[in-house]
Design a protein around this motif. Structure first.
Motif, PDB file in Angstrom:
ATOM      1  N   VAL A 238       0.795  -1.055   0.174  1.00 25.87           N
ATOM      2  CA  VAL A 238       0.209   0.166   0.057  1.00 25.87           C
ATOM      3  C   VAL A 238       1.006   1.320   0.041  1.00 25.87           C
ATOM      4  O   VAL A 238       0.653   2.124  -0.821  1.00 25.87           O
ATOM      5  CB  VAL A 238      -0.927  -0.244   1.272  1.00 25.87           C
ATOM      6  CG1 VAL A 238      -1.832   1.201   1.318  1.00 25.87           C
ATOM      7  CG2 VAL A 238      -2.002  -1.210   1.126  1.00 25.87           C
ATOM      8  N   SER A 242       1.234   3.975  -3.240  1.00 28.51           N
ATOM      9  CA  SER A 242       0.442   5.306  -2.739  1.00 28.51           C
ATOM     10  C   SER A 242       1.362   6.609  -3.337  1.00 28.51           C
ATOM     11  O   SER A 242       1.139   7.343  -3.737  1.00 28.51           O
ATOM     12  CB  SER A 242       0.606   5.561  -1.283  1.00 28.51           C
ATOM     13  OG  SER A 242      -0.332   4.631  -0.408  1.00 28.51           O
ATOM     14  N   MET A 248      -4.085   9.245  -2.464  1.00 29.73           N
ATOM     15  CA  MET A 248      -3.751   8.903  -1.139  1.00 29.73           C
ATOM     16  C   MET A 248      -2.977   9.720  -0.380  1.00 29.73           C
ATOM     17  O   MET A 248      -3.021   9.513   1.061  1.00 29.73           O
ATOM     18  CB  MET A 248      -2.869   7.705  -1.374  1.00 29.73           C
ATOM     19  CG  MET A 248      -3.671   6.495  -2.059  1.00 29.73           C
ATOM     20  SD  MET A 248      -4.913   5.505  -0.811  1.00 29.73           S
ATOM     21  CE  MET A 248      -3.470   4.908   0.080  1.00 29.73           C
ATOM     22  N   PHE A 271     -13.110   5.851  -0.174  1.00 32.01           N
ATOM     23  CA  PHE A 271     -12.456   4.698   0.409  1.00 32.01           C
ATOM     24  C   PHE A 271     -12.657   3.568  -0.553  1.00 32.01           C
ATOM     25  O   PHE A 271     -11.421   2.868  -1.151  1.00 32.01           O
ATOM     26  CB  PHE A 271     -13.144   4.254   1.510  1.00 32.01           C
ATOM     27  CG  PHE A 271     -12.671   2.892   2.122  1.00 32.01           C
ATOM     28  CD1 PHE A 271     -11.429   3.041   3.218  1.00 32.01           C
ATOM     29  CD2 PHE A 271     -13.268   1.725   1.870  1.00 32.01           C
ATOM     30  CE1 PHE A 271     -11.005   1.843   3.602  1.00 32.01           C
ATOM     31  CE2 PHE A 271     -12.747   0.493   2.435  1.00 32.01           C
ATOM     32  CZ  PHE A 271     -11.480   0.738   3.516  1.00 32.01           C
ATOM     33  N   ARG A 272     -13.748   3.237  -1.263  1.00 29.37           N
ATOM     34  CA  ARG A 272     -14.080   2.020  -2.318  1.00 29.37           C
ATOM     35  C   ARG A 272     -12.914   2.509  -3.617  1.00 29.37           C
ATOM     36  O   ARG A 272     -12.502   1.810  -4.039  1.00 29.37           O
ATOM     37  CB  ARG A 272     -15.263   1.617  -2.531  1.00 29.37           C
ATOM     38  CG  ARG A 272     -16.133   1.108  -1.524  1.00 29.37           C
ATOM     39  CD  ARG A 272     -17.389   0.690  -1.781  1.00 29.37           C
ATOM     40  NE  ARG A 272     -18.129   1.978  -1.945  1.00 29.37           N
ATOM     41  CZ  ARG A 272     -18.881   2.366  -1.091  1.00 29.37           C
ATOM     42  NH1 ARG A 272     -18.941   2.034   0.310  1.00 29.37           N
ATOM     43  NH2 ARG A 272     -20.021   3.609  -1.443  1.00 29.37           N
ATOM     44  N   GLN A 273     -13.067   3.753  -3.952  1.00 26.46           N
ATOM     45  CA  GLN A 273     -12.257   4.091  -5.020  1.00 26.46           C
ATOM     46  C   GLN A 273     -10.928   3.949  -5.084  1.00 26.46           C
ATOM     47  O   GLN A 273     -10.107   3.430  -5.722  1.00 26.46           O
ATOM     48  CB  GLN A 273     -12.647   5.555  -5.316  1.00 26.46           C
ATOM     49  CG  GLN A 273     -11.912   6.290  -6.598  1.00 26.46           C
ATOM     50  CD  GLN A 273     -12.216   7.417  -6.878  1.00 26.46           C
ATOM     51  OE1 GLN A 273     -13.300   8.199  -6.564  1.00 26.46           O
ATOM     52  NE2 GLN A 273     -11.097   8.292  -7.207  1.00 26.46           N
ATOM     53  N   SER A 275      -9.387   1.921  -2.543  1.00 27.42           N
ATOM     54  CA  SER A 275      -9.259   0.403  -2.528  1.00 27.42           C
ATOM     55  C   SER A 275      -9.137  -0.182  -3.989  1.00 27.42           C
ATOM     56  O   SER A 275      -8.034  -1.013  -4.141  1.00 27.42           O
ATOM     57  CB  SER A 275     -10.294  -0.272  -1.957  1.00 27.42           C
ATOM     58  OG  SER A 275     -10.556   0.512  -0.386  1.00 27.42           O
ATOM     59  N   ASP A 276     -10.030   0.118  -4.936  1.00 26.06           N
ATOM     60  CA  ASP A 276      -9.765  -0.300  -6.429  1.00 26.06           C
ATOM     61  C   ASP A 276      -8.468   0.011  -6.884  1.00 26.06           C
ATOM     62  O   ASP A 276      -7.989  -0.652  -7.493  1.00 26.06           O
ATOM     63  CB  ASP A 276     -11.045   0.031  -7.161  1.00 26.06           C
ATOM     64  CG  ASP A 276     -12.359  -0.392  -6.670  1.00 26.06           C
ATOM     65  OD1 ASP A 276     -12.417  -1.377  -5.852  1.00 26.06           O
ATOM     66  OD2 ASP A 276     -13.387   0.032  -6.943  1.00 26.06           O
ATOM     67  N   LEU A 278      -5.747   0.931  -5.431  1.00 25.77           N
ATOM     68  CA  LEU A 278      -4.740   0.204  -4.792  1.00 25.77           C
ATOM     69  C   LEU A 278      -4.603  -1.123  -5.422  1.00 25.77           C
ATOM     70  O   LEU A 278      -3.344  -1.628  -5.643  1.00 25.77           O
ATOM     71  CB  LEU A 278      -4.811   0.193  -3.464  1.00 25.77           C
ATOM     72  CG  LEU A 278      -4.382   1.436  -2.607  1.00 25.77           C
ATOM     73  CD1 LEU A 278      -5.057   1.262  -1.034  1.00 25.77           C
ATOM     74  CD2 LEU A 278      -3.010   1.548  -2.440  1.00 25.77           C
ATOM     75  N   ALA A 279      -5.513  -1.878  -5.569  1.00 26.73           N
ATOM     76  CA  ALA A 279      -5.708  -3.239  -6.079  1.00 26.73           C
ATOM     77  C   ALA A 279      -5.058  -3.164  -7.608  1.00 26.73           C
ATOM     78  O   ALA A 279      -4.475  -4.214  -7.769  1.00 26.73           O
ATOM     79  CB  ALA A 279      -7.108  -3.451  -6.281  1.00 26.73           C
TER      80      ALA A 279
END
Length: 399
Positions: A238, A242, A248, A271-273, A275-276, A278-279
């Motif tokens: 992460v 970043s 971030m 947060f979901r955006q 997370s996506d 980052l994935a």
């Protein structure tokens, strides 16, 4: 001069008659394993005479010793003087009165233990440490507890009566120490005597107690396996990703902690955006390079014999061997002049830049296990001399 580990095949001797594959598949991070095989060379790692020498004659800073009695640690004022020096007489007097002597991290001061730890580090892909416990007859240092790292126990002399209790739900992180009166230990499951020459594996999170057994002092080595977890790896991933995700680095919304409904309605989407993203952008190979490089750099040096080799000089045809268990890696980094990349060899305490021609030949020779300076075909003899000398000085090569 050669550098031999005092115990070859250290893991195999700790877990005999199991193979390494059997141990990792059936017991590692799962359950206690007591080896029924006694190995004299394991016991030879340490002795009561060596402990006597350390306490009486060695430089002994206050951090190099601890004591415990009847299930809890002694206050340092019981054996450390006002000038922060170890009161050696008080240490022995407390021992006489039933206190356990604890020598933490003794492998940093003892060559045999250190070589032993280096051999295990490659097997586990983790840092390895030792704590040594000398317990007087009819006494015990600590009550029922669990450790937050896996341990091997090597009973050097005397005997301990081990009590094995339950395991906590989920392996503990390194910072999750046992809390007396808070954490459950479960019911007593197993009880046995560990005698001189025997070894025991206890996974982290399994509660245990080990009072002394018989009328002799007990001397044992606890070998701690300080693993890194997937959680730590993912946190690094992460952090690395970043750097390529500008959002971030934005501050959290000012009202997020005070207006829960708004936070759930508006900020959960960010947060979901993230997370996506980052994935999509977290990179396994880059994170692996960071972890492996840090692991190599953090390994302590093993330089026994290096001073003699450097003092006598290293001839063109002198054979130099890659020292057992010393880690190294080759990495490419941005060149100092900002133009392109340069190759370097990384080892404990040092990173050495290499020209392309020398770097390619050095990788080949190190992988073969030995080298001579006369084997290299390079135009810059001064670079070769300096690099080989540095690898000797930092313990990778030994004559």
């Amino acid at each position: 001069m050669t550098d031999k580990s005092p115990v070859t095949g250290a893991l195999e001797k700790l877990i005999a008659p199991l193979s390494a594959d059997e141990f990792f598949a059936q017991y590692y991070e799962r359950s206690v394993f007591r080896s029924p095989v006694k190995h004299p060379d394991i016991v030879d790692l340490l002795s009561l005479d060596r402990i006597d020498e350390i306490i009486s004659d060695s430089e002994l800073p206050a951090t190099a010793i601890g004591m415990a009695k009847s299930g809890q640690g002694l206050e340092s004022s019981e054996f450390i003087g006002g000038n922060n020096a170890v009161d050696r007489g008080a240490v022995l007097d407390n021992f006489r009165n039933g206190a356990t002597i604890i020598l933490p991290q003794l492998h940093f001061a003892d060559g045999k233990l250190y070589s032993f730890c280096l051999g295990l580090e490659r097997e586990f892909g983790a840092r390895v440490q030792t704590n040594v416990y000398l317990t007087p007859p009819e006494a015990h240092g600590f009550g029922v507890h669990y450790d937050n790292h896996d341990v091997f126990v090597i009973q050097v002399s005397g005997a301990k009566e081990w009590e094995i209790y339950g395991s906590r739900d989920g392996l503990p992180f390194r910072g999750e120490g046992f809390r007396k009166g808070v954490d459950e230990t479960g019911e007593l499951k197993e009880k046995f005597v560990l005698s001189a020459g025997e070894c025991l594996y206890v996974p982290r999170g399994t509660a245990h107690r080990a009072p002394n057994h018989g009328n002799e002092p007990s001397l044992h080595i606890t070998v701690g396996i300080l693993v890194q977890t997937w959680a730590e790896f993912m946190l690094e991933a992460v952090a690395e990703a970043s750097l390529r995700i500008p959002a971030m680095r934005n501050s959290l919304p000012r009202d997020m902690f005070f207006d829960r409904d708004k936070a759930l309605a508006e900020h959960a989407g960010m947060f979901r955006q993230l997370s996506d993203e980052l994935a999509a952008k977290a990179d396994f190979e880059t994170t692996l390079n960071v972890f492996s490089g840090n692991f190599v750099r953090a390994q302590g040096p093993r330089v026994r014999g290096a001073l003699l080799a450097l003092a006598e000089g290293i001839g063109s045809d002198d054979v130099l061997h890659v020292r057992d268990h010393i880690l190294y890696s080759f990495e490419t980094t941005p060149a100092a002049d900002g133009e392109g990349e340069e190759l370097q060899i990384v080892l404990s305490g040092s990173s050495i830049p290499l020209s392309d021609k020398l770097g390619a030949q050095l990788q080949e020779r190190l992988s073969s296990g030995s080298l001579r300076k006369s084997q290299f075909d390079v135009s810059d003899a001064e670079e070769l001399e300096d690099v080989i000398g540095t690898l000797v000085a930092y313990g990778l090569l030994i004559r």
